[in-house]
Scaffold this motif. Sequence first.
Motif, mmCIF file in Angstrom:
data_model
loop_
_atom_site.group_PDB
_atom_site.id
_atom_site.type_symbol
_atom_site.label_atom_id
_atom_site.label_comp_id
_atom_site.label_asym_id
_atom_site.label_seq_id
_atom_site.Cartn_x
_atom_site.Cartn_y
_atom_site.Cartn_z
ATOM 1 N N ALA A 54 0.812 -1.219 0.000
ATOM 2 C CA ALA A 54 0.000 0.000 0.000
ATOM 3 C C ALA A 54 0.846 1.270 0.000
ATOM 4 N N TRP A 55 2.151 1.181 0.299
ATOM 5 C CA TRP A 55 3.026 2.352 0.197
ATOM 6 C C TRP A 55 3.155 2.816 -1.244
ATOM 7 N N SER A 56 3.179 1.860 -2.174
ATOM 8 C CA SER A 56 3.340 2.223 -3.585
ATOM 9 C C SER A 56 2.014 2.312 -4.325
ATOM 10 N N VAL A 57 1.042 1.506 -3.932
ATOM 11 C CA VAL A 57 -0.284 1.514 -4.568
ATOM 12 C C VAL A 57 -1.308 1.847 -3.496
ATOM 13 N N ASP A 58 -1.967 2.988 -3.661
ATOM 14 C CA ASP A 58 -2.915 3.442 -2.645
ATOM 15 C C ASP A 58 -4.077 2.456 -2.523
ATOM 16 N N ALA A 59 -4.296 1.941 -1.325
ATOM 17 C CA ALA A 59 -5.372 0.983 -1.083
ATOM 18 C C ALA A 59 -6.676 1.719 -0.801
ATOM 19 N N PRO A 60 -7.824 1.089 -1.077
ATOM 20 C CA PRO A 60 -9.107 1.709 -0.732
ATOM 21 C C PRO A 60 -9.223 1.946 0.770
ATOM 22 N N ILE A 61 -10.092 2.900 1.109
ATOM 23 C CA ILE A 61 -10.285 3.215 2.522
ATOM 24 C C ILE A 61 -10.797 1.999 3.293
ATOM 25 N N ALA A 62 -11.648 1.212 2.644
ATOM 26 C CA ALA A 62 -12.165 0.015 3.316
ATOM 27 C C ALA A 62 -11.043 -0.944 3.674
ATOM 28 N N ASP A 63 -10.064 -1.104 2.776
ATOM 29 C CA ASP A 63 -8.933 -1.978 3.078
ATOM 30 C C ASP A 63 -8.083 -1.405 4.210
ATOM 31 N N ASP A 64 -7.910 -0.086 4.225
ATOM 32 C CA ASP A 64 -7.150 0.523 5.329
ATOM 33 C C ASP A 64 -7.823 0.241 6.669
ATOM 34 N N PHE A 65 -9.134 0.370 6.700
ATOM 35 C CA PHE A 65 -9.864 0.084 7.935
ATOM 36 C C PHE A 65 -9.754 -1.398 8.294
ATOM 37 N N ALA A 66 -9.828 -2.280 7.287
ATOM 38 C CA ALA A 66 -9.705 -3.716 7.546
ATOM 39 C C ALA A 66 -8.335 -4.047 8.132
ATOM 40 N N HIS A 67 -7.292 -3.405 7.609
ATOM 41 C CA HIS A 67 -5.956 -3.629 8.161
ATOM 42 C C HIS A 67 -5.886 -3.196 9.624
ATOM 43 N N LEU A 68 -6.569 -2.121 9.960
ATOM 44 C CA LEU A 68 -6.597 -1.668 11.349
ATOM 45 C C LEU A 68 -7.290 -2.684 12.250
ATOM 46 N N VAL A 69 -8.367 -3.281 11.755
ATOM 47 C CA VAL A 69 -9.078 -4.295 12.533
ATOM 48 C C VAL A 69 -8.191 -5.520 12.748
ATOM 49 N N ILE A 70 -7.447 -5.917 11.727
ATOM 50 C CA ILE A 70 -6.542 -7.056 11.869
ATOM 51 C C ILE A 70 -5.500 -6.776 12.945
ATOM 52 N N MET A 71 -4.943 -5.557 12.944
ATOM 53 C CA MET A 71 -3.967 -5.202 13.981
ATOM 54 C C MET A 71 -4.577 -5.286 15.370
ATOM 55 N N ALA A 72 -5.787 -4.788 15.509
ATOM 56 C CA ALA A 72 -6.443 -4.833 16.825
ATOM 57 C C ALA A 72 -6.677 -6.271 17.271
ATOM 58 N N ALA A 73 -7.124 -7.129 16.338
ATOM 59 C CA ALA A 73 -7.371 -8.530 16.688
ATOM 60 C C ALA A 73 -6.079 -9.234 17.089
ATOM 61 N N LEU A 74 -4.998 -8.967 16.371
ATOM 62 C CA LEU A 74 -3.715 -9.574 16.713
ATOM 63 C C LEU A 74 -3.238 -9.105 18.089
ATOM 64 N N ALA A 75 -3.437 -7.805 18.380
ATOM 65 C CA ALA A 75 -3.040 -7.283 19.690
ATOM 66 C C ALA A 75 -3.828 -7.955 20.810
ATOM 67 N N VAL A 76 -5.129 -8.115 20.620
ATOM 68 C CA VAL A 76 -5.960 -8.766 21.639
ATOM 69 C C VAL A 76 -5.542 -10.215 21.817
ATOM 70 N N ALA A 77 -5.303 -10.912 20.696
ATOM 71 C CA ALA A 77 -4.915 -12.323 20.777
ATOM 72 C C ALA A 77 -3.609 -12.493 21.541
#
Length: 541
Positions: free
Chosen positions: A375-398
């Motif tokens: 995503a640094w070189s190819v701008d990802a959709p906003i929905a994907d950015d939000f999904a990546h944030l959710v994945i980070m939160a789930a990994l942190a909780v786990a």
Amino acid sequence: PPAPGQIPARQPPPPPVRPSVVSPTERTPLVLESEVVLKWGGVGLVVLAIGFALSTAIRRDWIGPELQLVGALAVSLALIGVGWRLRPTRAPWTHALCSGGVVALYTTVASDLFVDQTSDTTAYLGIVFIGLSGYILARLVPSEWVGAATITGGLVSWFVVAEGELRFMPSWAWITALVAVAMVLSLDRAWFGLRLLTHGAGLVAVAALAGSAESGTHEGMALLSAALLVASFVRVPSIGDLTTLWQQLEIQLASIVGPWTLVVIAIALDIWEDDTTVGTTGMAVAAAFALLALGARAWIKPAHVVSLAIAASVTLSIALAELFSTTVAFVGLAVQGAGLVFLARALSDNLRVYVNAAIVAGISAVYLAVATVEAWSVDAPIADDFAHLVIMAALAVAGWETRQRELQQLTQAAVLVFVLTWLGSVLVHLPQGQAAVSVSWAIVGTVVLVTGATQKIPRFGAAGLGVLALTVGKLLTVDLQEVDALWRAGLFFVIGLAIMRLGFLLPRLTGLDDVPEGERARSQAVPAEQGRPDGSADTRS
């Protein structure tokens, strides 16, 4: 001792020591030793010899077809007869000879010679007769090996005669009867090896049966067989004391029944081409297995509960991959990993569930790393950015809920790296994006450093300083070339001023503001484990 002059009493002679004789039912039928290797090797060679002799005699026209078949059947029955005669004294040989005879009978009846001389219907009837007789023989001998040979030979020979084109109704009746009788026999005799083999063979046979369904009635009957087999997997593996390797493997086998159920439904109903239908069905199957694991928890073994939970987990992963986009599927995997961690804790820190959670979370972490870097070189959709944030939160909780210090520290470091990468992937596409990335990194580093200083957590302080050092390195390399001169000047000034201010406030945050300089230096030199009265680490430096 007797008194002087008294005749000692005669002691009764000790009872004769009788040699211990192990009955056939008490012998362990699956022990590997020299005799086992010799007898099974010899029986296998005899069975192969029958096949080679038949093929050679047919090819060279030595004997007629009728005589060939009569000879093969006679040799097969002779093996069974000799095994039956030896059962009172040589039980291991009985297992080998009777099993070999059953397999030889199946081989003869399923051969092309037998089918050509009679018909495929006659061959099917012969297979049924051999199968039912084999179960009776297995119970009378008794021999778990004969039961295993009966169910294996009954399925293989049936498919050989069918040549890949099963007639549904007779095949359904035979497969159902063969598996059901084998399961009843294994439960009655407590034969765990036969139980495991029956469950494994049933998975293959029912899947093949579902593929031969040609009408709605056939589909319903195939799904009924699948449901009965699932019910057996839900209850049977917990019957027994879990002391044999076979029963432990049977419980492990239950973890694949969820995906198998989805595959059988998709084959029987022919819905492979519709991803939405497959995904929805998979979600329903996953929910059903989760409910089974919870509902049956009180009357099945904990390891069995874990297998059913893993079956639900794997099925859910498949359903998410079919039902949603790639990004959403990995979000589901990350959330699933966190849920499995909670389940593992509820099951007394079950290692198998932790391993499954680690696999699911690891897959999500790899995807997150690749996606955010791209995503640094190819701008990802906003929905994907939000999904990546959710994945980070789930990994942190786990990671946090594992309650293991090493795993918590590893997860915290990984999440910090993911946060920095995610911020870069989102902000770098803005006007003067490199400057925005540097500012965001400086803020993250400051927050982590201040948290470590105030909460006396050394690793947080070190991580915050590392992020700030990374930010300064980026300023002197990337930003020096990518950011406009005016923006670059302001960026250097703001971040430099903020770092100076942080250095000025840090003693006040750590409670060392009023300590003389010499004492402050000495306190900073005290080992971390001695820095606090309770023995915890000190981060006043």
